[in-house]
Structure formats: structure tokens, C-alpha cells
Design a protein around this motif. Structure first.
Motif, PDB file in Angstrom:
ATOM      1  N   ARG A   1       0.857  -1.182   0.000  1.00 26.00           N
ATOM      2  CA  ARG A   1       0.000   0.000   0.000  1.00 26.00           C
ATOM      3  C   ARG A   1       0.894   1.233   0.000  1.00 26.00           C
ATOM      4  NH1 ARG A   1      -5.118   0.049   1.058  1.00 26.00           N
ATOM      5  NH2 ARG A   1      -5.006   1.943   2.316  1.00 26.00           N
ATOM      6  N   SER A   2       1.071   1.796  -1.151  1.00 25.03           N
ATOM      7  CA  SER A   2       1.949   2.949  -1.298  1.00 25.03           C
ATOM      8  C   SER A   2       1.435   3.814  -2.440  1.00 25.03           C
ATOM      9  CB  SER A   2       3.368   2.477  -1.593  1.00 25.03           C
ATOM     10  OG  SER A   2       4.207   3.570  -1.797  1.00 25.03           O
ATOM     11  N   PHE A   3       1.697   5.112  -2.343  1.00 27.62           N
ATOM     12  CA  PHE A   3       1.296   6.036  -3.393  1.00 27.62           C
ATOM     13  C   PHE A   3       2.455   6.332  -4.315  1.00 27.62           C
ATOM     14  CE2 PHE A   3      -2.702   7.947  -1.739  1.00 27.62           C
ATOM     15  CZ  PHE A   3      -3.374   7.921  -2.939  1.00 27.62           C
ATOM     16  N   TYR A   4       2.152   6.489  -5.584  1.00 29.48           N
ATOM     17  CA  TYR A   4       3.150   6.944  -6.544  1.00 29.48           C
ATOM     18  C   TYR A   4       3.280   8.448  -6.372  1.00 29.48           C
ATOM     19  CZ  TYR A   4       5.544   7.472 -11.020  1.00 29.48           C
ATOM     20  OH  TYR A   4       6.466   7.764 -11.998  1.00 29.48           O
ATOM     21  N   SER A   5       4.485   8.938  -6.270  1.00 30.65           N
ATOM     22  CA  SER A   5       4.717  10.342  -5.940  1.00 30.65           C
ATOM     23  C   SER A   5       4.174  11.306  -6.991  1.00 30.65           C
ATOM     24  CB  SER A   5       6.207  10.589  -5.727  1.00 30.65           C
ATOM     25  OG  SER A   5       6.925  10.248  -6.893  1.00 30.65           O
ATOM     26  N   ARG A   6       4.113  10.878  -8.242  1.00 29.83           N
ATOM     27  CA  ARG A   6       3.625  11.769  -9.299  1.00 29.83           C
ATOM     28  C   ARG A   6       2.113  11.678  -9.495  1.00 29.83           C
ATOM     29  NH1 ARG A   6       7.830  10.798 -14.221  1.00 29.83           N
ATOM     30  NH2 ARG A   6       9.735  10.921 -13.016  1.00 29.83           N
ATOM     31  N   GLU A   7       1.449  10.823  -8.753  1.00 25.80           N
ATOM     32  CA  GLU A   7      -0.006  10.652  -8.903  1.00 25.80           C
ATOM     33  C   GLU A   7      -0.716  11.812  -8.218  1.00 25.80           C
ATOM     34  OE1 GLU A   7      -3.128   9.572 -10.415  1.00 25.80           O
ATOM     35  OE2 GLU A   7      -1.681   7.952 -10.597  1.00 25.80           O
ATOM     36  N   ARG A   8      -1.528  12.527  -8.972  1.00 31.10           N
ATOM     37  CA  ARG A   8      -2.248  13.673  -8.409  1.00 31.10           C
ATOM     38  C   ARG A   8      -3.485  13.236  -7.643  1.00 31.10           C
ATOM     39  NH1 ARG A   8      -1.870  17.106 -13.856  1.00 31.10           N
ATOM     40  NH2 ARG A   8       0.275  17.810 -13.635  1.00 31.10           N
ATOM     41  N   SER A   9      -4.162  12.225  -8.141  1.00 33.00           N
ATOM     42  CA  SER A   9      -5.403  11.768  -7.531  1.00 33.00           C
ATOM     43  C   SER A   9      -5.105  10.870  -6.336  1.00 33.00           C
ATOM     44  CB  SER A   9      -6.232  10.994  -8.563  1.00 33.00           C
ATOM     45  OG  SER A   9      -7.376  10.467  -7.958  1.00 33.00           O
ATOM     46  N   LYS A  10      -5.842  11.055  -5.275  1.00 32.28           N
ATOM     47  CA  LYS A  10      -5.675  10.228  -4.076  1.00 32.28           C
ATOM     48  C   LYS A  10      -6.798   9.184  -3.970  1.00 32.28           C
ATOM     49  CE  LYS A  10      -2.188  12.715  -2.829  1.00 32.28           C
ATOM     50  NZ  LYS A  10      -0.882  12.275  -3.242  1.00 32.28           N
ATOM     51  N   GLU A  11      -7.390   8.838  -5.077  1.00 30.77           N
ATOM     52  CA  GLU A  11      -8.473   7.851  -5.116  1.00 30.77           C
ATOM     53  C   GLU A  11      -7.930   6.463  -4.813  1.00 30.77           C
ATOM     54  OE1 GLU A  11     -11.747   8.289  -6.925  1.00 30.77           O
ATOM     55  OE2 GLU A  11     -11.545  10.451  -6.905  1.00 30.77           O
ATOM     56  N   PRO A  12      -8.752   5.596  -4.216  1.00 30.60           N
ATOM     57  CA  PRO A  12      -8.293   4.240  -3.878  1.00 30.60           C
ATOM     58  C   PRO A  12      -7.857   3.409  -5.080  1.00 30.60           C
ATOM     59  CG  PRO A  12     -10.359   4.734  -2.767  1.00 30.60           C
ATOM     60  CD  PRO A  12     -10.074   5.870  -3.688  1.00 30.60           C
ATOM     61  N   GLN A  13      -8.426   3.656  -6.253  1.00 35.82           N
ATOM     62  CA  GLN A  13      -8.056   2.846  -7.424  1.00 35.82           C
ATOM     63  C   GLN A  13      -6.613   3.092  -7.863  1.00 35.82           C
ATOM     64  OE1 GLN A  13     -10.969   4.241 -10.250  1.00 35.82           O
ATOM     65  NE2 GLN A  13      -9.429   5.347 -11.392  1.00 35.82           N
ATOM     66  N   TYR A  14      -6.044   4.238  -7.500  1.00 38.80           N
ATOM     67  CA  TYR A  14      -4.665   4.545  -7.861  1.00 38.80           C
ATOM     68  C   TYR A  14      -3.685   4.177  -6.760  1.00 38.80           C
ATOM     69  CZ  TYR A  14      -6.960   7.266 -11.479  1.00 38.80           C
ATOM     70  OH  TYR A  14      -7.738   7.659 -12.526  1.00 38.80           O
ATOM     71  N   PHE A  15      -4.182   3.615  -5.684  1.00 42.95           N
ATOM     72  CA  PHE A  15      -3.367   3.328  -4.519  1.00 42.95           C
ATOM     73  C   PHE A  15      -2.716   1.955  -4.650  1.00 42.95           C
ATOM     74  CE2 PHE A  15      -2.606   2.780   0.052  1.00 42.95           C
ATOM     75  CZ  PHE A  15      -2.148   4.043   0.357  1.00 42.95           C
ATOM     76  N   GLY A  16      -1.459   1.850  -4.281  1.00 43.18           N
ATOM     77  CA  GLY A  16      -0.784   0.566  -4.239  1.00 43.18           C
ATOM     78  C   GLY A  16       0.275   0.409  -5.301  1.00 43.18           C
ATOM     79  N   ARG A  17       1.110  -0.605  -5.077  1.00 44.96           N
ATOM     80  CA  ARG A  17       2.147  -0.970  -6.034  1.00 44.96           C
ATOM     81  C   ARG A  17       2.410  -2.458  -5.908  1.00 44.96           C
ATOM     82  NH1 ARG A  17       7.362   1.901  -3.218  1.00 44.96           N
ATOM     83  NH2 ARG A  17       7.543   0.500  -1.440  1.00 44.96           N
ATOM     84  N   VAL A  18       3.020  -3.007  -6.957  1.00 48.45           N
ATOM     85  CA  VAL A  18       3.358  -4.429  -6.979  1.00 48.45           C
ATOM     86  C   VAL A  18       4.877  -4.534  -6.956  1.00 48.45           C
ATOM     87  CG1 VAL A  18       3.196  -6.566  -8.312  1.00 48.45           C
ATOM     88  CG2 VAL A  18       1.297  -4.968  -8.316  1.00 48.45           C
ATOM     89  N   ARG A  19       5.389  -5.381  -6.085  1.00 56.20           N
ATOM     90  CA  ARG A  19       6.824  -5.689  -6.064  1.00 56.20           C
ATOM     91  C   ARG A  19       7.019  -7.030  -6.742  1.00 56.20           C
ATOM     92  NH1 ARG A  19      11.208  -2.895  -3.364  1.00 56.20           N
ATOM     93  NH2 ARG A  19      10.288  -1.323  -2.054  1.00 56.20           N
TER      94      ARG A  19
END
Length: 147
Positions: A66-84
Motif C-alpha cells: 500500500r503505497s502512493f506513486y509520488s507523481r499521482e495527483r489523484s488520491k483515489e483508492p483505485q490509484y493506490f498501491g504498487r506491486v513488487r
């Protein structure tokens, strides 16, 4: 591009796994906004769940964070997260010969996400709704209009 920082950390350690954010594959983003694949290979608003499904089907070791991409402007749940993604063995050789580099994983995701069952069903539903609305609008009588 070996760094002294990672010299003592093995490739199997989760810190060394590559990170993939949905913005890397998003066709609505520009290169400056964080897209890393060519526009022809990009996907319309990918999600972490879709990326997870594709990579699990490809027998790749992954982890979800559960992490945000620093360049993502929207804080919506669908944009939240990353895969390692675990990409290399401890000796530096590729774990899976199909995916020797980060770019090969990104291109595979861009190719396979549109083929997911959830994506194809959504397209069929929107096409059916569009054809139904077109049929309904064509059956209406048109008035005489202005004279």
C-alpha cells in the motif's frame, strides 16, 4: 548500475524487488506524468489487482504494498498501491527467463491486462448498452420540425 548501497543486500531480499505502479502502464498519462511504456502498449487506467492477476498467472513471485506513486495527483483508492516483483536470483541471474528485465515485465503487463476476463466483459457490456440505446433512439418518431 550496481550501487554500493545494495552491495550487502541479496536479490532475494524484498528491498531489491522491482516496484511497479499502475501509473507506469496508464495510457492517460504522459511520460512526464510517469508512464514508462510506449503509448501503443499502455493500458487504460490499470489497477493493482489487474497487475497482480496477470503476474500470478505468469508464475512470478510478487508482493502487494500500500503505497502512493509520488507523481499521482489523484488520491483515489483505485490509484493506490504498487506491486513488487522478484526478478533475479541471489547470483544476479534472471529468476524467470521470460522476464529478464523490468521493461519485459512492463510490456507483458501492457499486453495481458486488456485480455483479462474483467476487461473483456466490461467492453461487451458497454457495447450492448450502446446498441440498446441506439435502437431505442432510432425507434422514436421525429417531429415535423420548424417550417
Amino acid at each position: 548500475m550496481s550501487s554500493d548501497y545494495y552491495k550487502d543486500i541479496k536479490h532475494s531480499d524484498r528491498k531489491r524487488w522491482i516496484c511497479i505502479y499502475p501509473a507506469y502502464l496508464n495510457s492517460k498519462k504522459t511520460r512526464a506524468e510517469g508512464r514508462k511504456v510506449p503509448l501503443a502498449k499502455a493500458v487504460d487506467t490499470p489497477t493493482v489487482q489487474e497487475m497482480r492477476d496477470v503476474l500470478q498467472a505468469s508464475n512470478v513471485t510478487i508482493g502487494i504494498e500500500r503505497s502512493f506513486y509520488s507523481r499521482e495527483r489523484s488520491k483515489e483508492p483505485q490509484y493506490f498501491g504498487r506491486v513488487r516483483v522478484h526478478l533475479k536470483n541471489d547470483d544476479g541471474t534472471p529468476l524467470n527467463p521470460e522476464f529478464p528485465t523490468r521493461d519485459s515485465v512492463l510490456l507483458h503487463l501492457g499486453e495481458m491486462i486488456p485480455k483479462l476476463k474483467t476487461r473483456t466483459q466490461q467492453k461487451q457490456n458497454t457495447e450492448q448498452q450502446a446498441s440498446q440505446s441506439a435502437a431505442a433512439s432510432s425507434s422514436k418518431k421525429k417531429g415535423k420540425g420548424r417550417r
